[in-house]
Scaffold this active site. Sequence first.
Site, PDB file in Angstrom:
ATOM      1  N   MET A  63       0.855  -1.186   0.000  1.00  0.00           N
ATOM      2  CA  MET A  63       0.000   0.000   0.000  1.00  0.00           C
ATOM      3  C   MET A  63       0.889   1.232   0.000  1.00  0.00           C
ATOM      4  O   MET A  63       1.913   1.249   0.647  1.00  0.00           O
ATOM      5  CB  MET A  63      -0.869  -0.002   1.249  1.00  0.00           C
ATOM      6  CG  MET A  63      -1.864  -1.132   1.230  1.00  0.00           C
ATOM      7  SD  MET A  63      -3.083  -0.953  -0.043  1.00  0.00           S
ATOM      8  CE  MET A  63      -3.313  -2.655  -0.485  1.00  0.00           C
ATOM      9  N   CYS A  64       0.522   2.219  -0.756  1.00  0.00           N
ATOM     10  CA  CYS A  64       1.590   3.122  -1.101  1.00  0.00           C
ATOM     11  C   CYS A  64       1.137   4.431  -1.712  1.00  0.00           C
ATOM     12  O   CYS A  64      -0.026   4.660  -1.968  1.00  0.00           O
ATOM     13  CB  CYS A  64       2.471   2.450  -2.140  1.00  0.00           C
ATOM     14  SG  CYS A  64       2.747   0.734  -1.814  1.00  0.00           S
TER      15      CYS A  64
END
Lengths: 227, 440, 294
Positions: free
Chosen positions: C1-2
């Site tokens: 997740m980013c």
Amino acid sequence: MPTIDMSKTELREVNATLQSAAGTQATEAYVLENPRGSHAVAVGLNGPLDVTVKGSTGYYCAGMNKDATIHVEGSAGPGVAENMMSGTVVIDGDASQYAGATGHGGLLVIKGNASSRCGISMKGIDIVVHGSIGHMSAFMAQKGNLVVLGDAGDALGDSLYEARLFVRGSVKSLGADCVEKEMRPEHLEILADLLARAGADAKPEEFKRYGSARTLYNFNIDNADAY
Amino acid sequence: MSTPTTEPRQSWTFSKETNSEIRRAAATGIYDIRGGGAKRRVPHFDDLLFLGASISRYPLEGYREKCDTSVTLGTRFAKKPIELKIPITIAGMSFGSLSGRAKEALGRGATMAGTSTTTGDGGMTEEERGHSEKLVYQYLPSRYGMNPDDLRRADAIEVVVGQGAKPGGGGMLLGQKITERVAGMRDLPQGIDQRSACRHPDWTGPDDLEIKILELREITNWEKPIYIKVGGARPYYDTALAAKAGADVIVLDGMQGGTAATQDVFIEHVGQPTLACIRPAVQALQDLGLHREVQLVVSGGIRTGADVAKALALGADAVSIGTAALVALGDNDPKWEEEYQKLGTTAGAYDDWHEGRDPAGITTQDPELMKRLDPEAAGRRLRNYLNVLTLECQTLARACGKSHVHNLEPEDLCALTMEAAAMAQVPLAGTNWWPGKPGF
Amino acid sequence: MCGIVGLFLKKDELRPRLGDMLTDMLITMTDRGPDSAGIAIYGDAAEGLKFTVQSDDPAAFDGLAEALEDALGVSVPVTLKDTHAVLLVPADKQAGAVELLETRGLRIMGIGEAMEIFKEVGLPKDVAERFGLRQMGGSHGIGHTRMATESAVTTLGAHPFSTAEDQCLVHNGSLSNHNDMRRKLAKKGVFTKTENDTEVGAAYISSRIAEGASLGEALEGTLEDLDGFFTFVTGTKNGFGVVRDPIACKPAVMAETEDYVAFASEYRAFADLPGIETARVWEPEPATVYFWER
């Protein structure tokens, strides 16, 4: 008119100022400058207050708004006016995903386009989009009205409950259990009122109405393909 | 003389129970929906034992020497953490699945025992707010009844990502229970099946969750502890990500955790046993340097003070009970056996909570059945039960020489089975070894 | 997740400022990914191949230039940048260089005529500072801030992932069939170095291109063959592409002016870009491949 420069003020202070002003019947309008895509701008306002945001906002602008009038002179990120209870939120530009998600009341106006999942799980809010909306809009929408002057993307109104959907342009595809419905005089009346309040230049007669076929309301094995 | 015959033999694979389910499926065309948690046997706290004190360790005197049970939840960021007298909270159960009176009884019992109760998928009712000194407000994918006023009058906010009975699944409330009041609170037509989404409508993943938590804190002046509830699926990662996203408290619900109504196949086949979830979650917090700073609440199959003490020893800060609390109120009581029989079941096995015909008047919206539950008396029973759990937990902690239940450690335990030894990472009884122990 | 950022310049005048602009964009995405950060930057095409290599041990670079010269018989310029070094290797000496670098325990982050890749564990601002990203020029670049989901927080687990010359990929989301895909790719002789799902996505695209697909076709293929949630941004020597899965939950926003095309997970990353007030800003559609090439 009090102006807050968000590039010089912590978000907590910005929201605390607005929240306390909204709670005290203040009549002054607030202006927020340099939002630069910040998240959670002007959330949780709990009373009448005019707020103008000069620029674009990030996630959840005007979240859970109650009675306040919030005007974004730019675009809004995901979840604008999520779970709004009442009041008015106007976005001059585009809105990202989940605009007006789970909103219980009030009016959300998007002058540009709204992305996917506009009005997802809406529970009484009215949403007027001057442009077009993306896919999976009004997914599981329960109550309220979604008005779209442009086009709608795929799977409009999938698993819809009792929300009313009005689209002037084309609908790429309808979701499970969403069907076109007859436009009756009472619908034209609702639509005329919403268009007027949203400052939209369109005639109610140009729209089509979509709603729930109500075939998924109680489980029936013959509808298993829709699950 | 007739030829000897073999006894008729039932198949283990196609047992009577299995065959009955095949026939039911064939007749109805829909999967079996029921309430409760996993009924299969899984390794559990029963497979662990405390070592107790003797010569190398000294026990505390039962009635004289203090063994503290207090716990504070939400010490990381919240201005107003929740202070509880006991390390046992009442888990989220919705108004809708439970009657208003049952919610009131939970509030009364929890408040008398000095702990919190939790709303559910359906909003906050006056019954529970009024009778709960400390109330945790669940923030669920459906957002039924969600509003900023209730958010502010809650004592904590629990963002529900999943639950142990169905990690990755949404909710379900069949039409029978959608009365006028329930429907009104959920903005739905009366009498229709209500499906709750499996994902939140306006965020996906820990990067978005961090922003969602920011919004909730901004709306509530950073006062309320933010809990994140996850089902026991990938406890290490889920705990680490919830902590990174900014949680104050993580609620971890193992597969024995209950639900109001879900597919039986989901309840029995998805998720990990509670026992297996705790150590990875604690490890995640330790790796981040956040153990005890972000509190861990464990739920799913907690029944006795021994379960409570063992969960704490494995590293939890508190436990939460749902099914056990309902049993304390009077759920599945044999005194209603005649009526259970009429429903084709028996006391103890009744799990068709979604049908709303609960003889005990707890998991129902039927006005006549509801009257069977006296919220005051039921609240007292819950209070008594919570007190017993606490006393039992203290008894075990004192025996291990602890002046606070939080000082119980994994090293105070041994395991009876290889499975439990592996899952809890404590030695098999009589050895100093467990499967997977580093260095072996 | 980013958090993801990308910038593709249409005009050469802005090239010296690429690193500066990308660094600002990257730092605004810190909240989305505080664990590690990385950037792929496409500079001037070199005479030969640029190898970006990494080691946690500074001593690993001691005597590297000499060793390369001994092994390859040519002089190999080595430019040190914190834990990374960029080597310029003649194209025909690639195999020998890879062998030597692997023997010496150096990690090859990427190889390409134009592309250099820098990634490390830590906050984006610190990572940018360590590599001097602000000073880097180029035609386009992609950056990533990581909040690790299921694979380790390590330098190798950071994005971008490069699985072929001048190709790189960054990802926001979580693939749900990457283990099976990893096994399928391995059967074809395509091996990944980490347990990371994104590397599988990168390797999938590279392997499709190696089999003759265009980048556009390879990106189309991700929609069919990869399951789960993803927003991918991929870089090549001449351009960059964007694709989102059909459900399209992970955020993505793009901006275009006469000077550039920009991509980000959130609008915040655009706030300092020149002319953003009048740029065309939109969200990429689900299951739609976007591609810019010079």
